[in-house]
Write an enzyme that holds these catalytic residues in place. Structure first.
Site, PDB file in Angstrom:
ATOM      1  N   SER A 144      34.676  99.957 -24.293  1.00  0.00           N
ATOM      2  CA  SER A 144      35.487 100.851 -24.246  1.00  0.00           C
ATOM      3  C   SER A 144      36.867 100.763 -23.461  1.00  0.00           C
ATOM      4  CB  SER A 144      34.993 102.072 -23.836  1.00  0.00           C
ATOM      5  OG  SER A 144      33.703 102.499 -24.592  1.00  0.00           O
ATOM      6  N   GLU A 164      49.547  60.321  26.353  1.00  0.00           N
ATOM      7  CA  GLU A 164      49.981  58.998  25.800  1.00  0.00           C
ATOM      8  C   GLU A 164      51.202  58.350  26.108  1.00  0.00           C
ATOM      9  OE1 GLU A 164      47.956  57.260  23.815  1.00  0.00           O
ATOM     10  OE2 GLU A 164      46.181  58.665  23.165  1.00  0.00           O
TER      11      GLU A 164
END
Length: 700
Positions: free
Chosen positions: A352, A92
């Site tokens: 429990s 680019e």
């Protein structure tokens, strides 16, 4: 259509050549005046990015789309594979590191290519100019628009560093659909962060922003392949990669679909957004590796169970109070399992699982010791008559054995001595949210699960035991200093160690090693919830299993369902368990060597050695697993009679058959029973102290 395309190309070529001529010919003062007329560049679009939730090490847990529905994840140049950056600049903008926003040589090259080929070969835009276009997106492609990009590029170069400009490109570049930024693209197309990319992957990510919609590999595989290979050829020409590397990259397969973004700790991530909506980045104390492992564990386990079951897991660092893992459900997206509901926050009956705190209070108050004798025998408290889970009785047992076997009757006996209000007050003093029906006063049933609590609060209570009784304040955000507990304690250090020493000896689930850490299970009434919580000095892990809608599930027992998950979860912590240190003033003794007041909880039993040492109760006849011929196989109208004999124990004796009494209060050690017919029966005997023995007999 072809003529229109040619005219569009011609206009673009003229604009490109005109831009170059304009940039070269415009006097400096005129360009400056135009720049001033445009005003400052608005960078707010770069701030409008996706919110991300990260783990303690910065690893992505879960991203969220922007309000516009776009995936625009934050990224730094250091988060990107250097080979990608090299390819990007080579393809680019090869002079990116040296130019001042525009590259006259690139513009001249682009104009010359257009004149020679009659078509646009390259646009001549620098990365800085592309960033300017992304910050101010415009549909027009004219001389004025190009000049605007040039001016904005110059502004960017003056205002930002090269690294900042590159970061903006990495954040804003389009990759098709609602993907913006190369981090979102890398996660969506390759399923991983862009820190390490193959040459093929890097080339594809370089190629896509040029035409993001027509090169999407999930829709247009051929154009994407051609564009990728073109980038590879350019990278080879510029010396970024070798010919062999380019050929190998070209043969690599292309992604044919988009992948889902990470969704680890989905419920915790949503909670963070709710608590701190003004932040874009949330750093949690969660460990992504552990979180991912535990989420896989929950999915593996529920797939073997009911299709509507859910599982929740919470892991706490006991030293700091940091939440290291929080699994709210096995599958966040599952409608059948109501996966969107965070079950770590659901109020459920613990069964429990609260018993250890009853024992801790009894130890703390001097009411009992781990070797104190308790009675596991039928008892009634007004209209309340508790039973053990297996409907059997163990007789006289130590507190240690009673808690390890999770016997209900000794726990209720201790709670009756303490008072339910005392247990509730202690729990609430630790800022534990307890849900109790408003229409009823708290009774003894709260010790067996007759209240509501969340997995977070229950796990936090056990973490308090691991900390010697000092309650932690949970820390959810990385970097935060833990808030002091301000003296809130669930019990004292000695009692906490007593409970740990007892629970470390609890029988483990099948195929698991005993003694690795302390743990306790719980099963709510009606098999609606299965619990298991384990801890050592460093970590506490809580597990809940059940249906989010509270429907009963036959066979949903804490020891059978939740405990195996707990042991697997603990193994995935990747650490060696560490025991709690023994307090210097802990009393380690046998029942016989305890002080007399601690030898037995019952008030009517003399606290002497002689009174507690008795011959054990035993069924002398019939023997266990024996066959007794009572003549049922012969044709006879008379029923056979069976004599029952016992030895030891303290009269009076109570004889039971299959749980039903057949003789009560006998002072003799033998009894007679007339059975109804042949078959297997369980014979049991209970003495005055609650000791019991039972045998299984086959009558013929």
């Amino acid at each position: 259509m072809t003529g229109e395309r040619q005219r569009r190309k011609a206009r673009w070529g003229i604009a490109l050549a005109g831009t170059l001529a304009l940039v070269v010919s415009i006097p400096a003062f005129a360009l400056w005046h135009y720049t001033e007329s445009l005003g400052p560049l608005d960078l707010s679009v770069a701030v409008n990015r996706s919110t991300v939730v990260l783990d303690r090490h910065g690893q992505l847990l879960r991203p969220f789309a922007t309000k516009e529905g776009r995936w625009r994840l934050p990224i730094e140049t250091t988060d990107v594979d250097p080979r990608y950056l090299a390819m990007l600049k080579a393809y680019e903008d090869r002079r990116f590191d040296s130019h001042s926003g525009i590259d006259p040589l690139a513009l001249m090259r682009a104009a010359g290519q257009f004149l020679r080929n009659g078509r646009i070969v390259s646009g001549g835009s620098t990365l800085t100019m592309q960033v300017a276009r992304l910050l101010e997106p415009r549909d027009e492609r004219s001389l004025t628009a190009k000049l605007r990009q040039v001016v904005r590029a110059i502004q960017l170069e003056r205002r930002l560093s090269k690294d900042d400009i590159l970061r903006l490109y990495l954040t804003l570049a389009p990759y098709g659909g609602n993907l913006e930024g190369m981090r979102a693209a890398s996660l969506s197309y390759f399923g991983r962060e862009p820190k390490r990319l193959s040459f093929s992957e890097a080339a594809l990510l370089v190629a896509l922003p040029q035409s993001p919609e027509t090169r999407r590999p999930d829709r247009f595989a051929r154009p994407a392949l051609v564009a990728r290979n073109r980038v590879l050829d350019r990278a080879q020409e510029r010396g970024v990669i070798s010919a062999a590397e380019a050929e190998a990259a070209k043969s690599a397969p292309m992604p044919d679909s988009r992948r889902a973004f990470p969704m680890l700790a989905a419920h915790a991530a949503e909670a963070a957004l709710t608590e701190r909506p003004d932040r874009n980045t949330h750093h949690l104390t969660i460990d992504a590796r552990l979180q991912d492992s535990l989420e896989h564990l929950t999915r593996e386990r529920v797939n073997r169970l009911d299709s509507r079951l859910s599982v929740a897991i919470l892991a706490i660092d006991n030293t700091t109070g940091e939440v290291r893992a929080q699994v709210g459900s096995p599958d966040y997206m599952s409608k059948e399992r109501a996966g969107a509901i965070d079950m770590t926050l659901a109020v459920r009956s613990p069964g429990s699982a609260l018993k250890p705190f009853i024992y801790a209070l009894a130890f703390e108050g001097g009411l009992a010791h781990p070797e104190t004798l308790l009675d596991d025998r039928p008892s009634r408290y007004g209209i309340y008559q508790p039973e053990n889970f297996d409907l059997a009785f163990q007789g006289t047992v130590t507190a240690r054995k009673a808690l390890q076997l999770s016997l209900n009757l000794p726990a209720v006996e201790l709670l009756n001595e303490l008072g339910p209000a005392r247990l509730l007050a202690r729990l609430r003093d630790t800022q534990t949210a307890i849900a109790i029906p408003k229409e009823a006063a708290p009774g003894l049933a709260i010790g067996l699960g007759g209240l509501g609590i969340t997995l977070i609060d229950l796990t936090r209570l056990y973490s308090g035991l691991a900390r010697g009784g000092e309650m932690p304040n949970l820390v959810r955000y990385a970097g935060e200093t833990p808030v002091p507990a301000q003296g809130r304690r669930i019990t004292d250090p000695v009692s906490a160690w007593y409970v740990f020493d007892i629970l470390r000896g609890a029988p483990p689930p099948d195929n698991a090693l005993a003694g690795r850490f302390a743990f306790k299970t719980g099963t709510s009434y009606g098999y609606r919830d299965a619990w298991a919580v384990g801890y050592d000095r460093r970590f506490t892990v809580g597990v809940w299993v059940g249906r989010p809608d509270g429907t009963a599930v036959p066979g949903l027992v804490g020891r059978m369902v939740a405990a195996p998950i707990l042991f697997d979860a603990y193994a995935r912590l990747g650490i060696e368990s560490e025991a709690l240190a023994v307090p210097s003033y802990a009393l380690q003794a046998t029942t016989a060597s305890l002080p007399p007041p601690l030898r037995h909880i019952r008030k009517d039993v003399p606290k002497t050695i002689a009174s507690t040492v008795q011959a054990p109760l035993k069924i002398a006849f019939p023997l266990d697993r024996s066959r007794v011929d009572l003549g049922f196989s012969e044709s006879s109208d008379e029923k056979g009679s069976l004599v029952l004999k016992a030895s030891g124990g303290v009269p009076p004796l109570t004889w039971m058959v299959d749980g039903a009494p057949v003789e009560v209060g006998s002072q003799r050690r033998e009894a007679f029973w007339e059975p109804d017919g042949a078959g297997f029966v369980r014979l049991s005997v209970i003495d005055a102290r609650g000791a019991t023995d039972s045998v299984m007999v086959r009558l013929e």
